[in-house]
Design a protein around this motif. Structure first.
Motif, PDB file in Angstrom:
ATOM      1  N   ASN A   1       1.077 -13.465  12.611  1.00 19.87           N
ATOM      2  CA  ASN A   1       1.983 -12.705  11.756  1.00 19.87           C
ATOM      3  C   ASN A   1       1.202 -12.099  10.595  1.00 19.87           C
ATOM      4  OD1 ASN A   1       3.738 -12.417   9.333  1.00 19.87           O
ATOM      5  ND2 ASN A   1       5.245 -12.794  10.916  1.00 19.87           N
ATOM      6  N   ILE A   2       1.415 -10.816  10.337  1.00 22.03           N
ATOM      7  CA  ILE A   2       0.549 -10.150   9.375  1.00 22.03           C
ATOM      8  C   ILE A   2       0.797 -10.580   7.935  1.00 22.03           C
ATOM      9  CG2 ILE A   2       0.119  -8.142  10.798  1.00 22.03           C
ATOM     10  CD1 ILE A   2       2.125  -6.620   9.247  1.00 22.03           C
ATOM     11  N   LEU A   3       1.899 -11.267   7.682  1.00 21.09           N
ATOM     12  CA  LEU A   3       2.144 -11.718   6.310  1.00 21.09           C
ATOM     13  C   LEU A   3       2.121 -13.244   6.225  1.00 21.09           C
ATOM     14  CD1 LEU A   3       5.172  -9.370   5.696  1.00 21.09           C
ATOM     15  CD2 LEU A   3       2.872  -8.988   4.844  1.00 21.09           C
ATOM     16  N   GLU A   4       1.631 -13.850   7.313  1.00 20.67           N
ATOM     17  CA  GLU A   4       1.771 -15.287   7.494  1.00 20.67           C
ATOM     18  C   GLU A   4       1.047 -16.143   6.447  1.00 20.67           C
ATOM     19  OE1 GLU A   4      -0.314 -17.245  10.992  1.00 20.67           O
ATOM     20  OE2 GLU A   4       1.727 -16.944  11.671  1.00 20.67           O
ATOM     21  N   ARG A   5      -0.145 -15.655   6.026  1.00 18.18           N
ATOM     22  CA  ARG A   5      -1.017 -16.500   5.217  1.00 18.18           C
ATOM     23  C   ARG A   5      -0.323 -17.052   3.973  1.00 18.18           C
ATOM     24  NH1 ARG A   5      -5.328 -15.494   2.178  1.00 18.18           N
ATOM     25  NH2 ARG A   5      -4.746 -13.303   2.049  1.00 18.18           N
ATOM     26  N   ARG A   6       0.589 -16.293   3.432  1.00 18.27           N
ATOM     27  CA  ARG A   6       1.330 -16.783   2.274  1.00 18.27           C
ATOM     28  C   ARG A   6       2.568 -15.902   2.128  1.00 18.27           C
ATOM     29  NH1 ARG A   6      -2.441 -13.523   1.332  1.00 18.27           N
ATOM     30  NH2 ARG A   6      -2.157 -11.732  -0.007  1.00 18.27           N
ATOM     31  N   LYS A   7       3.497 -16.324   1.325  1.00 22.64           N
ATOM     32  CA  LYS A   7       4.668 -15.490   1.099  1.00 22.64           C
ATOM     33  C   LYS A   7       4.306 -14.453   0.051  1.00 22.64           C
ATOM     34  CE  LYS A   7       7.309 -17.301   4.137  1.00 22.64           C
ATOM     35  NZ  LYS A   7       7.410 -16.563   5.393  1.00 22.64           N
ATOM     36  N   TYR A   8       3.697 -13.385   0.540  1.00 24.03           N
ATOM     37  CA  TYR A   8       3.233 -12.354  -0.369  1.00 24.03           C
ATOM     38  C   TYR A   8       4.399 -11.603  -0.986  1.00 24.03           C
ATOM     39  CZ  TYR A   8       0.735  -8.335  -2.152  1.00 24.03           C
ATOM     40  OH  TYR A   8       0.232  -7.365  -2.974  1.00 24.03           O
ATOM     41  N   ARG A   9       4.337 -11.344  -2.280  1.00 23.42           N
ATOM     42  CA  ARG A   9       5.402 -10.561  -2.900  1.00 23.42           C
ATOM     43  C   ARG A   9       4.871  -9.192  -3.276  1.00 23.42           C
ATOM     44  NH1 ARG A   9       9.812 -13.195  -6.332  1.00 23.42           N
ATOM     45  NH2 ARG A   9      10.349 -11.015  -6.269  1.00 23.42           N
ATOM     46  N   GLY A  10       4.168  -9.069  -4.325  1.00 20.43           N
ATOM     47  CA  GLY A  10       3.685  -7.752  -4.716  1.00 20.43           C
ATOM     48  C   GLY A  10       3.075  -7.804  -6.091  1.00 20.43           C
ATOM     49  N   LEU A  11       2.633  -6.666  -6.537  1.00 20.64           N
ATOM     50  CA  LEU A  11       1.892  -6.582  -7.783  1.00 20.64           C
ATOM     51  C   LEU A  11       2.743  -5.841  -8.815  1.00 20.64           C
ATOM     52  CD1 LEU A  11      -1.132  -7.184  -8.500  1.00 20.64           C
ATOM     53  CD2 LEU A  11      -1.570  -4.775  -7.993  1.00 20.64           C
ATOM     54  N   LYS A  12       2.781  -6.380 -10.032  1.00 21.27           N
ATOM     55  CA  LYS A  12       3.490  -5.672 -11.115  1.00 21.27           C
ATOM     56  C   LYS A  12       2.530  -4.641 -11.695  1.00 21.27           C
ATOM     57  CE  LYS A  12       7.399  -8.061 -11.734  1.00 21.27           C
ATOM     58  NZ  LYS A  12       8.629  -7.426 -11.292  1.00 21.27           N
ATOM     59  N   ILE A  13       2.862  -3.367 -11.558  1.00 25.39           N
ATOM     60  CA  ILE A  13       2.015  -2.332 -12.159  1.00 25.39           C
ATOM     61  C   ILE A  13       2.908  -1.383 -12.963  1.00 25.39           C
ATOM     62  CG2 ILE A  13       0.139  -2.406 -10.456  1.00 25.39           C
ATOM     63  CD1 ILE A  13       1.382  -0.067  -9.016  1.00 25.39           C
ATOM     64  N   PRO A  14       2.364  -0.738 -14.002  1.00 28.33           N
ATOM     65  CA  PRO A  14       3.206   0.202 -14.766  1.00 28.33           C
ATOM     66  C   PRO A  14       3.660   1.334 -13.862  1.00 28.33           C
ATOM     67  CG  PRO A  14       0.987  -0.032 -15.744  1.00 28.33           C
ATOM     68  CD  PRO A  14       0.984  -0.786 -14.452  1.00 28.33           C
ATOM     69  N   ASN A  15       4.933   1.768 -13.998  1.00 27.08           N
ATOM     70  CA  ASN A  15       5.402   2.792 -13.043  1.00 27.08           C
ATOM     71  C   ASN A  15       5.314   4.232 -13.565  1.00 27.08           C
ATOM     72  OD1 ASN A  15       7.796   3.438 -14.407  1.00 27.08           O
ATOM     73  ND2 ASN A  15       9.056   2.111 -13.129  1.00 27.08           N
ATOM     74  N   TYR A  16       5.145   4.436 -14.847  1.00 28.14           N
ATOM     75  CA  TYR A  16       4.936   5.770 -15.437  1.00 28.14           C
ATOM     76  C   TYR A  16       5.945   6.814 -14.954  1.00 28.14           C
ATOM     77  CZ  TYR A  16       0.349   3.833 -16.622  1.00 28.14           C
ATOM     78  OH  TYR A  16      -0.676   3.049 -17.093  1.00 28.14           O
ATOM     79  N   LYS A  17       7.190   6.406 -14.712  1.00 33.95           N
ATOM     80  CA  LYS A  17       8.163   7.359 -14.160  1.00 33.95           C
ATOM     81  C   LYS A  17       9.007   8.027 -15.234  1.00 33.95           C
ATOM     82  CE  LYS A  17       8.522   4.724  -9.835  1.00 33.95           C
ATOM     83  NZ  LYS A  17       8.148   5.539  -8.710  1.00 33.95           N
ATOM     84  N   GLU A  18       8.837   7.601 -16.503  1.00 36.53           N
ATOM     85  CA  GLU A  18       9.764   8.030 -17.546  1.00 36.53           C
ATOM     86  C   GLU A  18       9.773   9.548 -17.794  1.00 36.53           C
ATOM     87  OE1 GLU A  18       7.496   5.583 -17.920  1.00 36.53           O
ATOM     88  OE2 GLU A  18       5.911   6.626 -18.979  1.00 36.53           O
ATOM     89  N   SER A  19       8.664  10.246 -17.498  1.00 29.56           N
ATOM     90  CA  SER A  19       8.656  11.677 -17.831  1.00 29.56           C
ATOM     91  C   SER A  19       9.491  12.524 -16.871  1.00 29.56           C
ATOM     92  CB  SER A  19       7.221  12.212 -17.920  1.00 29.56           C
ATOM     93  OG  SER A  19       6.551  11.951 -16.739  1.00 29.56           O
ATOM     94  N   THR A  20       9.846  11.992 -15.675  1.00 31.64           N
ATOM     95  CA  THR A  20      10.677  12.799 -14.754  1.00 31.64           C
ATOM     96  C   THR A  20      11.917  12.052 -14.229  1.00 31.64           C
ATOM     97  OG1 THR A  20       9.222  12.128 -12.939  1.00 31.64           O
ATOM     98  CG2 THR A  20       8.817  14.312 -13.903  1.00 31.64           C
ATOM     99  N   ALA A  21      12.002  10.737 -14.444  1.00 32.91           N
ATOM    100  CA  ALA A  21      13.080   9.958 -13.815  1.00 32.91           C
ATOM    101  C   ALA A  21      14.467  10.517 -14.116  1.00 32.91           C
ATOM    102  CB  ALA A  21      12.995   8.503 -14.256  1.00 32.91           C
ATOM    103  N   ASP A  22      14.694  11.001 -15.344  1.00 38.48           N
ATOM    104  CA  ASP A  22      16.033  11.473 -15.706  1.00 38.48           C
ATOM    105  C   ASP A  22      16.183  12.993 -15.601  1.00 38.48           C
ATOM    106  OD1 ASP A  22      16.882   8.908 -16.156  1.00 38.48           O
ATOM    107  OD2 ASP A  22      16.145   8.898 -18.217  1.00 38.48           O
ATOM    108  N   LYS A  23      15.204  13.644 -15.008  1.00 39.59           N
ATOM    109  CA  LYS A  23      15.304  15.112 -14.899  1.00 39.59           C
ATOM    110  C   LYS A  23      15.902  15.510 -13.557  1.00 39.59           C
ATOM    111  CE  LYS A  23      11.622  16.292 -18.069  1.00 39.59           C
ATOM    112  NZ  LYS A  23      10.243  16.722 -18.218  1.00 39.59           N
ATOM    113  N   LEU A  24      16.959  16.324 -13.627  1.00 40.36           N
ATOM    114  CA  LEU A  24      17.608  16.810 -12.410  1.00 40.36           C
ATOM    115  C   LEU A  24      16.636  17.642 -11.581  1.00 40.36           C
ATOM    116  CD1 LEU A  24      21.031  18.084 -13.820  1.00 40.36           C
ATOM    117  CD2 LEU A  24      20.654  16.062 -12.396  1.00 40.36           C
ATOM    118  N   VAL A  25      16.850  17.661 -10.281  1.00 39.59           N
ATOM    119  CA  VAL A  25      16.040  18.509  -9.399  1.00 39.59           C
ATOM    120  C   VAL A  25      16.415  19.966  -9.662  1.00 39.59           C
ATOM    121  CG1 VAL A  25      15.593  19.137  -6.992  1.00 39.59           C
ATOM    122  CG2 VAL A  25      15.923  16.728  -7.620  1.00 39.59           C
ATOM    123  N   VAL A  26      15.401  20.803  -9.919  1.00 36.49           N
ATOM    124  CA  VAL A  26      15.681  22.232 -10.111  1.00 36.49           C
ATOM    125  C   VAL A  26      14.929  23.040  -9.058  1.00 36.49           C
ATOM    126  CG1 VAL A  26      16.231  22.186 -12.580  1.00 36.49           C
ATOM    127  CG2 VAL A  26      13.862  22.386 -11.881  1.00 36.49           C
TER     128      VAL A  26
END
Ligand code: SF4
Ligand code: SF4
Length: 436
Positions: free
Chosen positions: A2-27
């Motif tokens: 199983n490719i995830l078998e070795r441990r219960k891998y979760r993920g990495l917390k990294i900054p998402n830097y989405k604030e400059s476009t997250a609230d902007k409507l698609v134009v």
């Protein structure tokens, strides 16, 4: 294994830097005078041009036809005249390219209307005709993916997690087009007689979550649920998401289709709505054009074939020299030519401050790269094998299982570009294996 078998891998917390476009409507982005359509916009064989110089085309006219088992149609995103069919640079390397001069009339050629009741055959045929490919970045032809025996398929997993920093394309699509998304998921669930369909979103995507919940309620959709994932990278990785959302463990080399799961990105689902309900081919897509070096970051609805420079201008231009990336900072690819046209899997165009590459120092054997690899590889061992010209170890080290997530390079305190070495080793393995 199983490719995830070795441990219960979760993920990495990294900054998402989405604030400059997250609230902007698609134009809607303005459309340039000339658009370029590379025949290589997807995984598999490039399409073959089916127009000649001088031909008149409309929005939706077929410019290139799918060739072979894994390929996709390419359709024009403007009306006008074909002015060249020649080799040009594209995001996927040099490609036969159809160039169309825009006449700005926006004359349109729609796909024929479908019957009210359709089955898997008609559904997948429509995706193939429209030219839809996976819009999350992989570029796999959707017509091929959905042309399977419906008996074997139990689930649809829609990836809306968009774990790459800066990208807000999927977030905006879920927030602004929730009813379209739920309508198509409902259709797929019915057509393929699925047990359940699940949309995976990250827990910070509150507006998208609410909009989708509301749309599910409004339609009274019974077999659709939303699964909120922790905001960790790479939450969009197929096997990881399948385990977290559906509780199914994938085996090494197993594809989601083999496990009875259809998997599509949320932007691909929106393209399906346009093809099945509006009878429109895939001719445009939402792209996040962003980064600290761009004056006005935006979420733009862009006609395929538009040059990058046109989109930079749409966003007020650059503040200075920038490192340019097609995609996000983790999995995206650097590019150097702003004349390149955007294609079906351009999700994000990122403009970062130009930086000197940090100096590599010797490995301190901290094992961070090993601990954080989501598919349980040993990145430093693979990197060393590449540097020792031992491409023959690729198979034994499972280098082909690398999903190019970039986590190993990101966490390495010695600044070793492990991903680059792994990709180079895989390339050598591929070339030499073909020589056998
Ligand atoms: S890029 Fe690195 S961390 Fe990601 S799958 Fe490949 S080896 Fe593992
Ligand atoms: S993370 Fe970097 S320094 Fe640590 S073991 Fe891996 S390669 Fe070596």
């Amino acid at each position: 294994m199983n490719i995830l078998e070795r441990r219960k891998y979760r993920g990495l917390k990294i900054p998402n830097y989405k604030e400059s476009t997250a609230d902007k409507l698609v134009v809607e982005a303005t459309v340039p005078e000339e658009l370029c359509f590379p025949m290589a916009m997807h995984i598999g064989a490039p399409a073959v041009p089916c127009v000649e110089v001088g031909d008149r085309v409309k929005i939706g006219t077929l410019l290139g036809t799918a060739e072979g088992k894994i390929s996709a149609n390419i359709r024009s995103s403007v009306s006008g005249k074909v002015v060249a069919v020649e080799k040009r640079a594209s995001f996927r390397g040099e490609s036969e390219t159809v160039v169309v001069q825009n006449d700005f009339t926006d004359a349109e050629e729609n796909l024929p209307a479908l019957q009210e009741e359709i089955g898997p055959k008609e559904f997948s045929a429509r995706l193939a005709a429209s030219g839809i490919t996976g819009k999350g970045g992989a570029g796999f032809p959707a017509g091929v993916k959905y042309a399977m025996d419906k008996e074997e398929t139990r689930y649809l997993l829609v990836n809306g997690s968009e774990c790459e920093p800066y990208s807000t394309t999927d977030y905006r699509i879920m927030t602004e087009y929730p009813e379209e998304i739920i309508a198509i998921i409902e259709l797929i669930t019915r057509v393929y007689q699925l047990e359940e369909s699940v949309i995976a979103v990250e827990d910070h995507m509150k507006d998208a979550l609410l909009a989708l919940q509301e749309a599910i309620k409004k339609r009274g959709a019974k077999r659709i649920r939303i699964h909120s994932l922790p905001s960790e990278y790479p939450a969009g990785h197929a096997a990881l998401q399948i385990r977290q959302v559906l509780g199914i463990e994938m085996e090494e080399g197993q594809r989601s289709g083999d496990a009875g799961i259809l998997q599509s990105n949320v932007s691909t689902i929106k393209a399906m709505y346009d093809a099945l309900i509006n009878n429109q081919s895939l001719t445009r897509r939402v792209i996040t054009v962003t980064g600290p070096m761009l004056k006005e970051p935006k979420n733009l609805m862009v006609r395929l074939g538009t040059g990058v420079q046109h989109l930079i201008d749409e966003c007020g231009g650059l503040k200075g020299e920038a490192d340019m990336i097609n995609g996000g900072p983790m999995m995206g690819r650097p590019f150097f030519d702003t004349d390149l046209p955007v294609d079906k899997d351009t999700t994000t165009l990122l403009f970062l401050e130009k930086k000197e590459k940090p100096k590599e120092t010797p490995c301190i054997r901290c094992a961070r790269c090993v601990d954080h690899c989501p598919v349980a590889l040993q990145p430093i061992v693979i990197s060393n094998s590449y540097r020792q010209n031992r491409w023959d170890r690729a198979k034994e080290l499972r280098a082909e299982s690398c999903i190019s997530c970039g986590v190993c390079t990101y966490v390495c305190p010695a600044n070793i570009d492990l991903l680059k070495d792994i990709q180079a080793l895989n390339k050598q393995w591929e070339e030499n294996r073909n020589d056998d």
